[in-house]
Design a protein around this motif. Structure first.
Motif, PDB file in Angstrom:
ATOM      1  N   PHE A 186       0.688   4.770   5.510  1.00 24.25           N
ATOM      2  CA  PHE A 186      -0.549   5.178   6.389  1.00 24.25           C
ATOM      3  C   PHE A 186      -0.864   6.595   5.792  1.00 24.25           C
ATOM      4  CE2 PHE A 186       3.330   5.221   8.771  1.00 24.25           C
ATOM      5  CZ  PHE A 186       3.400   6.267   9.514  1.00 24.25           C
ATOM      6  N   GLN A 187      -2.201   6.950   6.357  1.00 24.41           N
ATOM      7  CA  GLN A 187      -2.698   8.374   6.371  1.00 24.41           C
ATOM      8  C   GLN A 187      -2.142   9.069   7.617  1.00 24.41           C
ATOM      9  OE1 GLN A 187      -6.995   8.490   5.576  1.00 24.41           O
ATOM     10  NE2 GLN A 187      -7.089  10.530   6.858  1.00 24.41           N
ATOM     11  N   HIS A 188      -1.649   9.962   7.304  1.00 17.85           N
ATOM     12  CA  HIS A 188      -1.272  11.007   8.319  1.00 17.85           C
ATOM     13  C   HIS A 188      -1.195  12.259   8.225  1.00 17.85           C
ATOM     14  CE1 HIS A 188       1.575  11.986  11.747  1.00 17.85           C
ATOM     15  NE2 HIS A 188       1.968  12.895  10.904  1.00 17.85           N
ATOM     16  N   PRO A 189      -1.896  13.204   9.157  1.00 23.95           N
ATOM     17  CA  PRO A 189      -2.097  12.906  10.702  1.00 23.95           C
ATOM     18  C   PRO A 189      -3.385  12.110  10.726  1.00 23.95           C
ATOM     19  CG  PRO A 189      -2.619  15.039  10.358  1.00 23.95           C
ATOM     20  CD  PRO A 189      -2.098  14.645   9.060  1.00 23.95           C
ATOM     21  N   PHE A 190      -3.376  10.830  11.425  1.00 21.30           N
ATOM     22  CA  PHE A 190      -4.595  10.068  11.751  1.00 21.30           C
ATOM     23  C   PHE A 190      -4.087   9.017  12.831  1.00 21.30           C
ATOM     24  CE2 PHE A 190      -7.635   7.214   9.384  1.00 21.30           C
ATOM     25  CZ  PHE A 190      -8.654   7.802   9.700  1.00 21.30           C
ATOM     26  N   TYR A 191      -5.282   8.686  13.438  1.00 22.75           N
ATOM     27  CA  TYR A 191      -5.100   7.446  14.400  1.00 22.75           C
ATOM     28  C   TYR A 191      -4.235   6.526  13.947  1.00 22.75           C
ATOM     29  CZ  TYR A 191      -6.412   3.904  17.811  1.00 22.75           C
ATOM     30  OH  TYR A 191      -6.233   2.829  18.528  1.00 22.75           O
ATOM     31  N   PRO A 192      -3.072   5.964  14.691  1.00 15.35           N
ATOM     32  CA  PRO A 192      -3.006   6.270  16.069  1.00 15.35           C
ATOM     33  C   PRO A 192      -1.974   7.385  16.428  1.00 15.35           C
ATOM     34  CG  PRO A 192      -1.697   4.350  15.628  1.00 15.35           C
ATOM     35  CD  PRO A 192      -2.499   4.771  14.469  1.00 15.35           C
ATOM     36  N   TYR A 193      -1.780   8.342  15.351  1.00 13.00           N
ATOM     37  CA  TYR A 193      -0.980   9.401  15.344  1.00 13.00           C
ATOM     38  C   TYR A 193       0.561   9.008  15.856  1.00 13.00           C
ATOM     39  CZ  TYR A 193      -5.576  11.432  15.355  1.00 13.00           C
ATOM     40  OH  TYR A 193      -6.759  11.735  15.177  1.00 13.00           O
ATOM     41  N   SER A 194       1.195   8.212  15.160  1.00 14.80           N
ATOM     42  CA  SER A 194       2.291   7.444  15.411  1.00 14.80           C
ATOM     43  C   SER A 194       3.043   7.329  13.787  1.00 14.80           C
ATOM     44  CB  SER A 194       2.419   6.174  16.273  1.00 14.80           C
ATOM     45  OG  SER A 194       1.610   5.223  15.593  1.00 14.80           O
ATOM     46  N   GLY A 195       4.291   6.871  13.851  1.00 22.34           N
ATOM     47  CA  GLY A 195       4.972   6.404  12.664  1.00 22.34           C
ATOM     48  C   GLY A 195       5.678   7.382  11.834  1.00 22.34           C
ATOM     49  N   ALA A 196       5.372   8.707  12.218  1.00 23.31           N
ATOM     50  CA  ALA A 196       5.947   9.633  11.153  1.00 23.31           C
ATOM     51  C   ALA A 196       7.278  10.360  11.792  1.00 23.31           C
ATOM     52  CB  ALA A 196       4.866  10.772  10.879  1.00 23.31           C
ATOM     53  N   ASP A 197       7.581  10.241  13.018  1.00 20.16           N
ATOM     54  CA  ASP A 197       8.861  10.774  13.773  1.00 20.16           C
ATOM     55  C   ASP A 197       9.588   9.730  14.250  1.00 20.16           C
ATOM     56  OD1 ASP A 197       7.831  13.255  12.850  1.00 20.16           O
ATOM     57  OD2 ASP A 197       6.614  13.318  14.760  1.00 20.16           O
ATOM     58  N   SER A 198      10.919   9.832  14.599  1.00 14.82           N
ATOM     59  CA  SER A 198      11.842   9.154  15.002  1.00 14.82           C
ATOM     60  C   SER A 198      11.822   7.847  14.547  1.00 14.82           C
ATOM     61  CB  SER A 198      11.374   9.275  16.675  1.00 14.82           C
ATOM     62  OG  SER A 198      11.636  10.712  17.039  1.00 14.82           O
ATOM     63  N   GLN A 199      12.090   7.510  13.552  1.00 12.58           N
ATOM     64  CA  GLN A 199      11.719   6.034  12.903  1.00 12.58           C
ATOM     65  C   GLN A 199      13.159   5.293  13.256  1.00 12.58           C
ATOM     66  OE1 GLN A 199      10.863   5.573   8.710  1.00 12.58           O
ATOM     67  NE2 GLN A 199       9.417   7.285   8.930  1.00 12.58           N
ATOM     68  N   ALA A 200      13.101   4.100  13.754  1.00 16.85           N
ATOM     69  CA  ALA A 200      14.073   3.281  13.823  1.00 16.85           C
ATOM     70  C   ALA A 200      14.696   2.786  12.608  1.00 16.85           C
ATOM     71  CB  ALA A 200      13.761   1.850  14.653  1.00 16.85           C
ATOM     72  N   PRO A 201      16.151   2.576  12.344  1.00 14.82           N
ATOM     73  CA  PRO A 201      16.540   2.100  11.102  1.00 14.82           C
ATOM     74  C   PRO A 201      15.991   1.040  10.475  1.00 14.82           C
ATOM     75  CG  PRO A 201      18.054   1.615  13.042  1.00 14.82           C
ATOM     76  CD  PRO A 201      16.855   2.307  13.466  1.00 14.82           C
ATOM     77  N   ASN A 202      15.437   0.123  10.873  1.00 18.76           N
ATOM     78  CA  ASN A 202      14.624  -0.871  10.334  1.00 18.76           C
ATOM     79  C   ASN A 202      13.156  -0.731   9.927  1.00 18.76           C
ATOM     80  OD1 ASN A 202      13.955  -0.904  13.157  1.00 18.76           O
ATOM     81  ND2 ASN A 202      13.295  -3.305  12.851  1.00 18.76           N
ATOM     82  N   MET A 203      12.699   0.614  10.067  1.00 20.78           N
ATOM     83  CA  MET A 203      11.301   1.039   9.880  1.00 20.78           C
ATOM     84  C   MET A 203      11.506   1.787   8.518  1.00 20.78           C
ATOM     85  SD  MET A 203       9.190  -0.360  12.208  1.00 20.78           S
ATOM     86  CE  MET A 203       9.975  -1.708  12.911  1.00 20.78           C
ATOM     87  N   VAL A 204      10.534   1.519   7.583  1.00 23.77           N
ATOM     88  CA  VAL A 204      10.379   2.340   6.487  1.00 23.77           C
ATOM     89  C   VAL A 204       8.946   2.581   6.350  1.00 23.77           C
ATOM     90  CG1 VAL A 204      10.723   2.308   3.851  1.00 23.77           C
ATOM     91  CG2 VAL A 204      12.189   0.723   5.015  1.00 23.77           C
ATOM     92  N   ASN A 205       8.696   3.930   7.148  1.00 21.16           N
ATOM     93  CA  ASN A 205       7.225   4.280   7.282  1.00 21.16           C
ATOM     94  C   ASN A 205       6.886   5.314   6.300  1.00 21.16           C
ATOM     95  OD1 ASN A 205       6.887   2.696   9.360  1.00 21.16           O
ATOM     96  ND2 ASN A 205       7.319   4.139  10.979  1.00 21.16           N
ATOM     97  N   VAL A 206       6.031   5.430   5.596  1.00 24.96           N
ATOM     98  CA  VAL A 206       5.503   6.341   4.722  1.00 24.96           C
ATOM     99  C   VAL A 206       4.189   7.046   5.033  1.00 24.96           C
ATOM    100  CG1 VAL A 206       5.380   6.816   2.190  1.00 24.96           C
ATOM    101  CG2 VAL A 206       6.738   5.192   2.863  1.00 24.96           C
ATOM    102  N   PRO A 207       4.329   8.166   5.672  1.00 26.17           N
ATOM    103  CA  PRO A 207       3.112   8.975   5.979  1.00 26.17           C
ATOM    104  C   PRO A 207       2.489   9.646   4.799  1.00 26.17           C
ATOM    105  CG  PRO A 207       4.997   9.965   6.989  1.00 26.17           C
ATOM    106  CD  PRO A 207       5.555   8.611   6.398  1.00 26.17           C
TER     107      PRO A 207
END
Length: 307
Positions: A186-207
Motif C-alpha cells: 500500500f502507499q505510505h504515508p497515506f490513508y488510513p495511516y496504518s500498517g507500517a508499524d508494529s506488525q503482528a507476526p502473521n502480517m506481511v505489510n509492505v508500505p
C-alpha cells in the motif's frame, strides 16, 4: 470448472452522492469492459445472496452490526463517518457484498468453481470489527475468510490485499491469528495511516512510497510475499482486489498498469495451485478511475480464468 462472477443489482443502489468516487458507475464500468473484452461469455454468472447477521458476527461485534443497520435512513443520506454515507438501500447492498464473498467461498470449496471474483460494492477492507470507515461497512473478505475457517474447517487461509490503501480492518480482524497470513502492499504515508508499524507476526505489510511503479511492486512480492506464502501453505486464498494503485487513479499516487494486475494475479494463482487446490475468492475493493478500473478488473479476471 470455471471462474464465477458474483454480483447483484442491489449493489448499484448504494449511492453516497453524485460527488462521491465510490459510485454505482464503478460496477457499470466493469460490466462494460467485460462485454467489450469478449470474456463475458467465458465466466459463470452468479447472483449474490444476502449475508446473515450470524455471518457478519464472525468478524463484527453485534453492536457494530446494529449501529450500521440503525444508521440507514428512510430517505436522503446519513453520515457514518466523513467519507462514508448511507442511503435507504445501503444496508441491503452491504449484505449482498458480504453475501457474495460467502457464497463464492462455499462454491469454490465445494468444487463448483475453480475460483471466483465478486463485483460488489460497498467495499470492505477498511471496516474494522467495531467500526465502519473508508467507504466500508462490513469487511467482506474477512467475513468470507472466517467463514472458510469456522464453517468449512480450513486450517490455514491467506489474505492478499493489493489496494493502494492499507486494509486496516482486515488486519484488525486477523492480527495474531495463526490460521491467517495477510500479505499487502500500500502507499505510505497515506490513508488510513496504518500498517507500517508494529506488525503482528502473521502480517506481511509492505508500505511503498508515492509514485512507486509496477516493477518495484513485483520485486517486493517476489522477495517478501511469495516466500512467506509458500512456507505458510494456505488451503485457500482470499483477495482484497483494489485497483486504485493504477497510474490513472487520482485517489492514489502509485504507478501500476493492467499488466501488473495480470502478473499479481498469476502469482496468486500459482501459490493457490501449489498449496490450495487452486482455490481463490477475490472481491472488489478500490478503483475509482472508471476506465482504468474496468480494464484492470478484466485483466484480473482473465488471469483468474486463465483466458
Amino acid at each position: 470448472m470455471a471462474t464465477a462472477f458474483y454480483s447483484h443489482p442491489d449493489c448499484l443502489l448504494h449511492d453516497m452522492g453524485p460527488w462521491h468516487p465510490e459510485c454505482p458507475d464503478r460496477l457499470k464500468a466493469i460490466e462494460d469492459q467485460l462485454i467489450g473484452s469478449r470474456i463475458d461469455a467465458l465466466i459463470e454468472r452468479e447472483e449474490a445472496p444476502l449475508a446473515s447477521e450470524i455471518d457478519l458476527a464472525r468478524v463484527h461485534t453485534q453492536a457494530h452490526i446494529d449501529f450500521v443497520r440503525q444508521c440507514q435512513p428512510a430517505e436522503g443520506r446519513a453520515e457514518v463517518d466523513p467519507d462514508t454515507l448511507m442511503c435507504p438501500h445501503s444496508y441491503q447492498a452491504a449484505l449482498r457484498a458480504a453475501g457474495a464473498a460467502i457464497a463464492a467461498t462455499d462454491a469454490v470449496i465445494e468444487g463448483r468453481y475453480d475460483n471466483a471474483f465478486c463485483s460488489v460494492r460497498p467495499p470492505g477492507h477498511h471496516a474494522e470489527p467495531a467500526r465502519a470507515m473508508g467507504f466500508c461497512f462490513f469487511n467482506n473478505i474477512a467475513v468470507a475468510a472466517r467463514h472458510a475457517l469456522e464453517v468449512h474447517g480450513l486450517q490455514r487461509v491467506a489474505v492478499i490485499d493489493f489496494d493502494v490503501h492499507h486494509g486496516n480492518g482486515t488486519e484488525a480482524a486477523f492480527a495474531g491469528d495463526p490460521r491467517v497470513l495477510m500479505c499487502s502492499f500500500f502507499q505510505h504515508p497515506f490513508y488510513p495511516y496504518s500498517g507500517a508499524d508494529s506488525q503482528a507476526p502473521n502480517m506481511v505489510n509492505v508500505p511503498m512510497p508515492a509514485r512507486t511503479k509496477g516493477m518495484a511492486v513485483r520485486e517486493a512480492v517476489d522477495l517478501l510475499w511469495l516466500p512467506r506464502l509458500d512456507a505458510f501453505k494456505p488451503e485457500m486464498i482470499f483477495v482484497s482486489a483494489g485497483f486504485d494503485a493504477h497510474r490513472e487513479d487520482d485517489l492514489g499516487n502509485m504507478g501500476l498498469v493492467e499488466d501488473d494486475y495480470t502478473w499479481l494475479t498469476q502469482q496468486i494463482r500459482a501459490v493457490a495451485d501449489r498449496h490450495a487446490k487452486g482455490r481463490i475468492v477475490s472481491s472488489l475493493e478500490g478503483g475509482y478511475n472508471l476506465s482504468a478500473l474496468g480494464r484492470s478488473v478484466v485483466a484480473h479476471v482473465r488471469a483468474l480464468a486463465d483466458i
